[in-house]
Scaffold this motif. Structure first.
Motif, short mmCIF file in Angstrom:
data_model
loop_
_atom_site.label_atom_id
_atom_site.label_comp_id
_atom_site.label_asym_id
_atom_site.label_seq_id
_atom_site.Cartn_x
_atom_site.Cartn_y
_atom_site.Cartn_z
N SER A 249 0.84 -1.20 0.00
CA SER A 249 0.00 0.00 0.00
C SER A 249 0.88 1.24 0.00
O SER A 249 2.06 1.18 0.32
N PHE A 250 0.26 2.37 -0.37
CA PHE A 250 1.04 3.59 -0.54
C PHE A 250 0.54 4.77 0.28
O PHE A 250 1.13 5.84 0.24
N HIS A 251 -0.54 4.60 0.98
CA HIS A 251 -0.94 5.66 1.92
C HIS A 251 -1.73 5.05 3.07
O HIS A 251 -2.16 3.89 3.02
N SER A 252 -1.92 5.84 4.10
CA SER A 252 -2.44 5.33 5.36
C SER A 252 -3.85 4.77 5.23
O SER A 252 -4.22 3.84 5.96
N LEU A 253 -4.67 5.31 4.34
CA LEU A 253 -6.03 4.82 4.20
C LEU A 253 -6.05 3.36 3.75
O LEU A 253 -6.81 2.54 4.27
N GLU A 254 -5.21 3.02 2.77
CA GLU A 254 -5.11 1.64 2.30
C GLU A 254 -4.51 0.74 3.38
O GLU A 254 -5.03 -0.34 3.68
N ASP A 255 -3.39 1.18 3.93
CA ASP A 255 -2.67 0.36 4.90
C ASP A 255 -3.53 0.04 6.11
O ASP A 255 -3.48 -1.06 6.66
N ARG A 256 -4.35 1.01 6.52
CA ARG A 256 -5.22 0.80 7.69
C ARG A 256 -6.23 -0.31 7.42
O ARG A 256 -6.51 -1.13 8.30
N ILE A 257 -6.78 -0.34 6.21
CA ILE A 257 -7.75 -1.38 5.86
C ILE A 257 -7.10 -2.76 5.91
O ILE A 257 -7.66 -3.72 6.45
N VAL A 258 -5.89 -2.88 5.34
CA VAL A 258 -5.19 -4.16 5.32
C VAL A 258 -4.85 -4.59 6.74
O VAL A 258 -5.08 -5.75 7.13
N LYS A 259 -4.30 -3.68 7.51
CA LYS A 259 -3.89 -3.99 8.89
C LYS A 259 -5.10 -4.45 9.72
O LYS A 259 -5.02 -5.45 10.46
N ARG A 260 -6.19 -3.75 9.61
CA ARG A 260 -7.38 -4.09 10.40
C ARG A 260 -7.98 -5.42 9.96
O ARG A 260 -8.47 -6.19 10.79
N PHE A 261 -7.93 -5.70 8.65
CA PHE A 261 -8.48 -6.97 8.17
C PHE A 261 -7.68 -8.14 8.73
O PHE A 261 -8.26 -9.10 9.26
N VAL A 262 -6.37 -8.08 8.61
CA VAL A 262 -5.53 -9.17 9.11
C VAL A 262 -5.69 -9.31 10.61
O VAL A 262 -5.82 -10.43 11.13
N ARG A 263 -5.73 -8.20 11.29
CA ARG A 263 -5.88 -8.26 12.76
C ARG A 263 -7.22 -8.87 13.14
O ARG A 263 -7.31 -9.64 14.11
N SER A 264 -8.28 -8.54 12.41
CA SER A 264 -9.61 -9.07 12.73
C SER A 264 -9.66 -10.59 12.54
O SER A 264 -10.37 -11.29 13.27
N GLU A 265 -8.90 -11.10 11.57
CA GLU A 265 -8.86 -12.55 11.34
C GLU A 265 -7.90 -13.24 12.29
O GLU A 265 -8.09 -14.40 12.64
#
Length: 321
Positions: A249-265
């Motif tokens: 990812s290249f900005h915080s909006l994208e990275d936040r979505i990825v981080k939260r998804f992995v963390r939720s799983e």
């Protein structure tokens, strides 16, 4: 599929510089006979690297919504590889059409590619005075010019603030509405950049005043965050146990979505700490993060300044169904 049809030396080299090339492909832990998906083919840097590591029975599917990228992909004459003109949010549909039940890895290189930025007629950059298009998939959807011609000041403010994190979003929106009300149609990147520059009283050193507005419009028009939110669960469902997901990812909006998804799983237990239940009865993680986020080296940033904001996150599918 046969690896003999094309050796690495015969692969057509793209002028586009793939970010975190070695790190992203290494993160996939390529199995020679595995099935992999490059969900953002671009100009094929990552795909070509994956093909170098696949054996005769390996397989790689490339997806891209950009017709120019799909055209570039057709230069790869390798029976192990196929290209599909699809948004990556349609991953599940593509796999079903190919009768593929599981894959061993998925790579997503988010954001915009260098060719898209550098081609003035695409309308992504204010460095060129081109038509205000901004669509990654020019076969469908609304152009930036069409959106700007009809959006309300309130809607413009919301888009520019949410997706561009522009603190002067209200001023920019007001200026856009004033320009079109005064009869100045915004149909080129140069016209929009001029209006935005006149609306912003202060910018960060080294940053063009139009940067955040252009980013916001691009993300909104291409539904980039929605696409990402849709594809991540499909990646999880498609991955075989031990399969890897690698997302750049290249900005915080994208990275936040990825981080939260992995963390939720990974952290599926959202029960109170003292809840009376045995550990074995708690929901087990379906995905685990692999290592820490990876960023480009100083040497890569020097070679390719556009890589400076990149972040690679890697996760692995567990045995849990």
């Amino acid at each position: 599929m046969s690896a003999r049809s094309q050796s690495p030396s015969e692969v057509v080299v793209s002028p586009h510089v793939s970010v975190l090339l070695e790190e992203a492909v290494a993160a996939l832990a390529i199995k020679p006979n595995g099935i992999y998906v490059d969900g953002t083919f671009g100009r094929g840097g990552h795909s070509r690297k994956i093909l170098e590591q696949l054996g005769a029975d390996g397989r790689l599917l490339g997806l891209d919504r950009d017709l120019a990228a799909v055209s570039a992909a057709r230069s790869i004459q390798d029976p192990r590889f196929s290209i599909h003109h699809h948004h990556f949010s349609e991953l599940g549909e593509v796999l079903r059409a190919q009768d593929i039940q599981q894959v061993d890895g998925v790579l997503l290189d988010l954001g915009i590619s260098s060719p898209q930025i550098d081609e003035g007629e695409r309308g992504f950059s204010f460095r060129f005075d081109g038509p205000l298009d901004m669509r990654m998939d020019q076969s469908r959807g609304q152009t930036a010019a069409e959106f700007l011609a009809e959006a309300s000041e309130q809607q413009l403010t919301g888009v520019i603030k949410e997706y561009g994190e522009e603190r002067f979003a209200k001023q920019v929106a007001r200026a856009i509405v004033a320009a079109r009300t005064g009869g100045d149609a915004l149909t080129t990147t140069g016209q929009l950049a001029k209006v935005v520059a006149g609306a912003i009283p202060k910018v960060e050193p080294g940053q063009d005043p139009a940067t955040r507005t252009f980013q916001a419009l691009r993300i909104f028009l291409n539904q980039e965050l929605e696409e990402l939110s849709l594809v991540l669960p499909q990646c999880l469902d498609a991955l075989a146990p031990g399969g890897r997901l690698a997302v750049i990812s290249f900005h915080s909006l994208e990275d936040r979505i990825v981080k939260r998804f992995v963390r939720s799983e990974q952290d599926r237990d959202d029960l109170p700490a003292n809840f009376p239940v045995l550990a074995k009865d708690l929901p087990q993680p379906r995905m685990m993060a692999v290592g820490k986020p990876i960023k480009p080296s100083a040497a890569e940033i020097k070679r390719n300044p556009r890589s400076r904001s990149a972040v690679l996150r890697v996760a692995e599918r567990t045995e849990v169904a």
